[in-house]
Design an enzyme around this catalytic site. Structure first.
Site, PDB file in Angstrom:
ATOM      1  CB  SER A  81      -0.895   0.040   1.245  1.00  0.00           C
ATOM      2  OG  SER A  81      -1.710  -1.097   1.286  1.00  0.00           O
ATOM      3  CB  THR A 183      -2.295   4.607   3.799  1.00  0.00           C
ATOM      4  OG1 THR A 183      -2.673   4.345   2.463  1.00  0.00           O
ATOM      5  CG2 THR A 183      -1.857   6.052   3.928  1.00  0.00           C
ATOM      6  CB  THR A 201      -0.754   6.158   0.469  1.00  0.00           C
ATOM      7  OG1 THR A 201      -1.580   5.027   0.185  1.00  0.00           O
ATOM      8  CG2 THR A 201      -1.252   7.337  -0.356  1.00  0.00           C
ATOM      9  NE  ARG A 211      -8.217   8.014  -5.121  1.00  0.00           N
ATOM     10  CZ  ARG A 211      -7.749   7.734  -3.893  1.00  0.00           C
ATOM     11  NH1 ARG A 211      -6.475   7.469  -3.722  1.00  0.00           N
ATOM     12  NH2 ARG A 211      -8.553   7.710  -2.869  1.00  0.00           N
ATOM     13  CB  THR A 234      -5.353   5.054   7.077  1.00  0.00           C
ATOM     14  OG1 THR A 234      -5.220   4.023   6.085  1.00  0.00           O
ATOM     15  CG2 THR A 234      -6.015   4.463   8.305  1.00  0.00           C
ATOM     16  N   GLY A 235      -7.638   5.139   4.897  1.00  0.00           N
ATOM     17  CA  GLY A 235      -8.938   4.661   4.432  1.00  0.00           C
ATOM     18  C   GLY A 235      -9.319   5.308   3.115  1.00  0.00           C
TER      19      GLY A 235
HETATM   20  C1  SD4 Z   1      -6.124   6.961  -0.366  1.00  0.00           C
HETATM   21  N1  SD4 Z   1      -6.213   7.166   2.011  1.00  0.00           N
HETATM   22  O1  SD4 Z   1      -5.382   7.068  -1.330  1.00  0.00           O
HETATM   23  C2  SD4 Z   1      -5.554   6.465   0.932  1.00  0.00           C
HETATM   24  C3  SD4 Z   1      -5.708   4.975   0.995  1.00  0.00           C
HETATM   25  C4  SD4 Z   1      -5.408   4.374   2.315  1.00  0.00           C
HETATM   26  O2  SD4 Z   1      -4.803   2.601   3.576  1.00  0.00           O
HETATM   27  O3  SD4 Z   1      -5.402   4.991   3.338  1.00  0.00           O
HETATM   28  N2  SD4 Z   1      -5.122   3.128   2.367  1.00  0.00           N
HETATM   29  O4  SD4 Z   1      -7.330   7.197  -0.423  1.00  0.00           O
END
Ligand code: SD4
Length: 319
Positions: A81, A183, A201, A211, A234-235
């Site tokens: 990630s 991330t 990330t 993106r 994160t997320g």
């Molecule tokens: C994103 N927030 O690119 C990041 C992805 C992420 O653990 O946190 N993954 O949207």
């Protein structure tokens, strides 16, 4: 709004918050230590917190620490990630986002950067060597090469193989892998009581080419203010970007919320407004006393916390 609409909206809101309490569970460890130096990082990034705290015990400041910590998963091909070995976008390209911010309020970021293993260090160079905050894509790559970073193939055989399998399914859609996204958002408080943060990330797996998520956006994926503390996320970046959670958490702490209360409110803002079914967002916060908070939409949100007292390393909690 008439009384009936008002009542039904109020009932819906109450139901939403009750649902939130049911769905999102605190992962805060009430027995954790407070004080500094301290480092907290999203997911099971123990190696990163250890590297960060070691950097501070050897004389580095909070900024040096978060950079040292973030570089650990960036260089790890098994961490799919972040950085080297990161999962590619749906066109098979590994594109990276990162940011860094220090106690003086300086900030640097790179978005949509390819071929460089350590985007967090490029972000630091943007902060220190340019008048800008963010460089993107080809411009960020050119800057990195000018600064002496090496061009590297970031797509490992493992990530390529998984992407090829994904292509065979014939679903050319961006997706997030809930079980394996790691991330790193990392916050550090040094012995002088100064705070810094970083986030790095490869973004959502198989995202659309071009993106950019929340991670490199100051105030979304990470924010620190040396008067207050810091926060990171994160997320699903789109949910964080639309609510600017890290900035929100710092402002809530400025106004008296504990780190835990502030993280919970930032999650609540998302759940109230957006459909989060199947989605994850997790926040971490660290205030200037070294107290931390952690909260996420989903039940499981591991994070790593490492604090040092009297020059001894004390592992305070990995939840
Ligand atoms: C994103 N927030 O690119 C990041 C992805 C992420 O653990 O946190 N993954 O949207």
């Amino acid at each position: 709004m008439n009384r009936k609409t008002f009542l039904s909206r109020t009932a819906l809101l109450a139901a939403g918050l009750a649902g939130l309490r049911g769905k999102a569970q605190a992962t805060h460890n009430p027995n954790s230590l407070s004080g500094h130096p301290a480092v907290i990082a999203t997911w099971d990034n123990r190696g990163a917190t250890e590297a960060a705290i070691q950097r501070m015990l050897k004389g580095g400041n909070a900024l040096d620490a978060v950079e040292a910590g973030a570089r650990v998963p960036e260089a790890d091909p098994e961490d799919q990630s972040v950085g080297y070995g990161g999962r590619p976008d749906r066109d098979g390209k590994v594109t990276l986002d990162a940011c860094i911010m220090d106690a003086k309020g300086r900030a640097g970021a790179v978005t949509f950067l390819q071929h460089i293993m350590h985007p967090v260090s490029v972000a630091r160079k943007v902060m220190e060597e340019t008048p800008h905050v963010t460089l993107s894509g080809a411009g960020a790559l050119r800057f990195a090469l000018e600064q002496g970073f090496e061009k590297t193939e970031l797509l490992t055989g493992k990530s390529r193989g998984q992407w090829e399998e994904w292509l065979k399914k014939g679903v050319y859609n961006p997706a997030i892998n809930h079980r394996q996204h790691d991330t790193i958002g990392i916050l550090a408080l040094d012995a002088q009581g100064h705070i810094a943060g970083a986030c790095t990330t490869s973004g959502l797996s198989y995202k659309m080419h071009g993106r950019v998520g929340d991670s490199p956006v100051i105030g979304a994926g990470m924010y620190v203010d040396n008067e207050v503390g810091g926060a990171c996320a994160t997320g699903i970046g789109e949910l964080v970007l639309k609510t600017l959670g890290s900035f929100l958490i710092v402002e809530l702490m400025r106004n008296g919320s504990t780190p835990q209360e502030a993280c919970e409110e930032a999650v609540r803002r998302i759940v109230k407004k957006y459909d989060t079914r199947g989605g994850q967002v997790g926040y971490l916060a660290l205030n200037k006393n070294g107290e931390h908070g952690a909260f996420s939409i989903r039940k499981t949100f591991p994070y790593a916390l490492y604090q040092a007292k009297e020059n001894r390393l004390l592992k305070a909690g990995h939840l």
